[in-house]
Scaffold this motif. Structure first.
Motif: not given
Length: 817
Positions: A434-457
């Protein structure tokens, strides 16, 4: 029927663990209580009651009733101590077999048996899924083995319930249970009226229990005039025009035997006068389940008298939890047959200790015998087994030998991982943007994975699909859930249903995955996040993308007031906050009275792109005139995005020059109004609203744009500005909010005054007349974004905040302990 329905629940709160005690007084108490139970069965069989009794009997007690040693000792006690010859005769005529009498009463529809935890203890205090499963499944297996009966209802001892337990009831095909009416009346959303049964997220129906009546019947000598008055007050409080209110009357068996005759007089009078009529739970469900309120239930209880006991003996209860967690760990391992027998005995010791602790007058010595046995069994699980010791211990308590199959997790459901696990809730996620929130979450989850986290969304279901779908890729697990009120037109109700579905899914995941923290994105997922923080006992971090106060310049309407309240609730419940700019930090601090130390500033990010090597559709294929300058804008079609100002500027410029073409992308409630403005002012040839753009389409327009305009009157950050700058497009932004922290006027972009069309016209004309300066500004902006706003850098910052929160949580826990 103008009155209410009613049902009677008789609870056999017998201290069954006293049967194993060496204390003669405790053993005598056990036999005296059993006499009351014999009397109850005798009276129920003898009297032709017009209603069916819902009966609660501790499962372990049923096993004791089947022991030959119990029958012999009970006969001796009756012969020596009991002066009621009629009761002794009844006992002997029934072959000293109370289980047989129970079966007969069930078959004759005189009683309905409710299931309960095997040890008749507070299952809400179980700390693992194994503990809850063991209590539920063992209890049901005992009933099946000894009564050959499968209950449909479940009774939580002392009314103790916590969210998520209905999931276990559902899995065992249990369809109803009971809760304190106060809990039901304060559920979320609120039920449509008082006195009604409600349906939980896992489709289990909960009947309300009036605690005031429960407490009256708990008294040593309850008085008829008192309960008559109390029952009438409750019945009169119900809305009889709904024809669905139901009065559930729970009473201890000992009290029922004492006052049953008088209570039945009260019930007959109320039925004869039309105040109420009996109904079985199953009949009620068949009749009213279609229109029943669907709600989220919080923790509940009927009696808190054990709280002080738990505090005074906290070390024993902590040891009980430790044994349970050890059981849980062994459940995840493939064991040999010998080890399985040790595990079985360990389960038995845990259940018996649970049963002991939730009865009155137990001693530390009694508890220690179970704990010592559990410790010995733990040693056997890891080394040689003393078979002689095992044989002797198994004979101490010749019960709990029912065989059950625990639902062991499948290998592909749990993948051992040393990574920290983040549970993220977001209502937006591709393809639902709908807005920028969804785009933000995409970038954040991908970067958290690269930084060693397992992400469950957990996010909203793709509305183009019918079933819930799950995706897994490189440490990112995405669960799309269908809101409970999926066809609800009211957005607030729809969001409430989404939170229920998210909470439901998270509880299910929590049974097989241990999360380290929860992150909630904005108030829209706040209700689920706050509940999960307590339910999963993990810290909560909230990312606040915008506020209702900021969007509207204040709080004026009831809707705005509601959203503002939900934002405040989430912000204060969170252990830590993330905002995207200093502007947002100041806004949150001033509006919600939050300490600066609780807030972390982490800007939005953008994926770096090799623009030079990228190929994009031609201008012609985008239906744009290559002879015109393209001025591009994108965002949600809402007032605060400032597109009204941009359209007014387009109207003014259209009078001066014909070489401009304005393209505005996005959807939202203002779309039709903006379209009418374009048609009314004859701008159709130079302004086009093109709706929502997917990633590649959006990038194509950035690549061909000559100028990008972000005319927002309120913009916490402005991820659109980053997207345009990465393409080196000269960008004009409002001098407001987070945009002020991105742009340096005249160097990386140009500032316009918010809501000032004339000033926007001046900035557009400046860039058109000074293309070299505009190109330099675009290149400087691209360099800025590449250095400061990469998702890699932002992922590192977010990981730091997460790790810091986890450390602080552990420190606080150690201090409190």
């Amino acid at each position: 029927m103008n009155g209410s329905y009613f049902q009677l629940i008789v609870i056999n709160n017998i201290p069954f663990m006293n049967y194993f005690s060496e204390d003669k007084n405790k053993k005598r108490e056990f036999y005296e209580h059993t006499i009351q139970y014999i009397n109850f069965l005798f009276l129920t069989e003898k009297n032709n009651s017009p209603y069916i009794i819902q009966l609660v009997v501790p499962p372990i007690y049923m096993e004791i009733l089947d022991l030959q040693s119990f029958r012999e000792e009970m006969t001796e006690f009756l012969e020596k101590e009991n002066c009621n010859v009629e009761l002794l005769t009844y006992w002997q005529q029934k072959d000293k077999n109370l289980l047989k009498i129970m079966k007969s009463l069930i078959q004759d529809n005189r009683i309905e048996l409710l299931a309960s935890p095997a040890s008749f203890s507070q299952v809400s205090n179980a700390s693992t899924s194994t503990g809850v499963q063991l209590q539920m499944e063992m209890g049901l297996s005992i009933i099946d083995d000894y009564i050959e009966y499968r209950p449909k209802g479940f009774w939580f001892p002392e009314g103790y319930f916590s969210p998520g337990l209905d999931l276990y009831l559902q899995k065992e095909k249990l369809t109803y249970s009971y809760l304190n009416s106060v809990t039901i009346n304060h559920s979320d959303p609120l039920p449509s009226d008082v006195g009604l049964a409600v349906e939980s997220p896992h489709h289990v129906v909960f009947f309300p229990v009036e605690e005031s009546l429960y407490q009256i019947f708990q008294e040593k000598n309850p008085q008829k005039q008192i309960w008559d008055k109390a029952i009438m007050e409750v019945l009169e409080s119900y809305n009889h025009y709904t024809n669905e209110s139901i009065l559930s009357l729970p009473i201890d068996l000992e009290s029922y035997v004492k006052i049953g005759e008088e209570l039945n007089k009260s019930i007959r009078y109320l039925c004869d006068e039309g105040y109420m009529v009996h109904i079985t739970p199953e009949t009620y469900l068949n009749q009213f389940s279609q229109g029943m309120d669907h709600v989220h239930l919080c923790s509940s209880f009927l009696d808190q008298h054990r709280e002080s006991q738990i505090k005074n003996q906290s070390d024993i209860y902590a040891s009980l939890a430790f044994v349970e967690k050890e059981l849980h760990q062994w459940r995840q391992v493939l064991l040999s047959n010998e080890a399985k027998s040790v595990q079985k005995q360990l389960e038995k010791e845990w259940l018996l200790l649970s049963a002991l602790l939730y009865q009155d007058n137990w001693t530390a010595e009694e508890a220690s015998s179970y704990l010592e046995a559990a410790n010995q069994l733990s040693i056997f699980m890891k080394g040689p087994i003393d078979k002689e010791w095992m044989s002797l211990r198994e004979k101490v308590h010749p019960i709990l030998n029912t065989t059950i199959q625990m639902n062991n997790p499948k290998i592909n459901e749990i993948i051992p991982s040393n990574k920290k696990k983040a549970l993220i809730l977001s209502w937006e996620y591709p393809p639902n943007i709908v807005g920028g929130l969804g785009t933000h979450v995409v970038g954040l989850t991908n970067s958290l994975i690269k930084n060693g986290y397992e992400v469950h969304l957990i996010t909203a279901q793709d509305m183009q699909k019918k079933a819930e779908d799950v995706e897994e890729k490189n440490g990112l697990f995405v669960y799309r859930v269908k809101p409970i009120y999926s066809i609800e037109q009211n957005f607030i109700h729809w969001i409430g249903g989404l939170n229920l579905a998210m909470w439901d899914k998270a509880i299910e995941l929590g049974k097989k995955t241990t999360f380290d923290l929860i992150q909630a994105h904005d108030w829209l997922v706040g209700a689920a996040a706050i509940s999960l923080k307590d339910q999963l006992n993990i810290p909560l971090i909230a990312t606040i993308h915008a506020t209702e106060h900021g969007r509207n310049g204040g709080i004026y309407t009831e809707m705005q007031k509601f959203i503002h309240g939900k934002e405040r609730q989430l912000i204060h419940a969170a252990d830590s906050l993330i905002v995207c700019s200093e502007y947002m930090q100041d806004e949150v601090m001033s509006i919600f009275e939050v300490e600066q130390s609780k807030i972390n500033i982490i800007p939005n990010g953008i994926e770096s792109m090799q623009i030079e090597n990228a190929s994009f559709p031609s201008v012609e294929s985008l239906h744009l005139d290559k002879n015109k300058k393209i001025i591009f804008a994108m965002g949600r079609m809402v007032k605060e995005k400032g597109f009204g100002t941009l359209l007014e500027a387009a109207r003014k410029l259209h009078k001066k020059r014909s070489d401009l073409y304005f393209v505005i992308a996005g959807v939202g409630p203002m779309y039709e109004e903006y379209q009418r403005f374009i048609e009314r002012n004859g701008l159709s040839e130079c302004v086009q609203l093109i709706g929502y753009l997917h990633g590649e389409q959006k990038n194509a327009f950035y690549a061909h744009a000559n100028i990008v305009v972000i005319p927002s009157s309120y913009e916490p950050f402005g991820i659109v500005a980053l997207e345009s700058l990465i393409f080196a497009v000269p960008t004009i932004v409002s001098h407001t909010g987070g945009l002020k922290g991105i742009i340096k006027n005249g160097e990386t972009g140009l500032f316009m005054e918010p809501n000032n069309a004339d000033n926007l016209v001046e900035n557009i004309e400046y860039l058109l007349e000074n293309p070299t300066e505009g190109k330099t500004i675009g290149k400087n902006g691209q360099k800025l974004v590449s250095q400061l706003f990469s998702w890699n850098r932002i992922g590192e910052e977010t990981k730091r905040v997460f790790d810091e929160l986890l450390v602080n949580t552990k420190v606080n826990e150690s201090i409190s302990n």
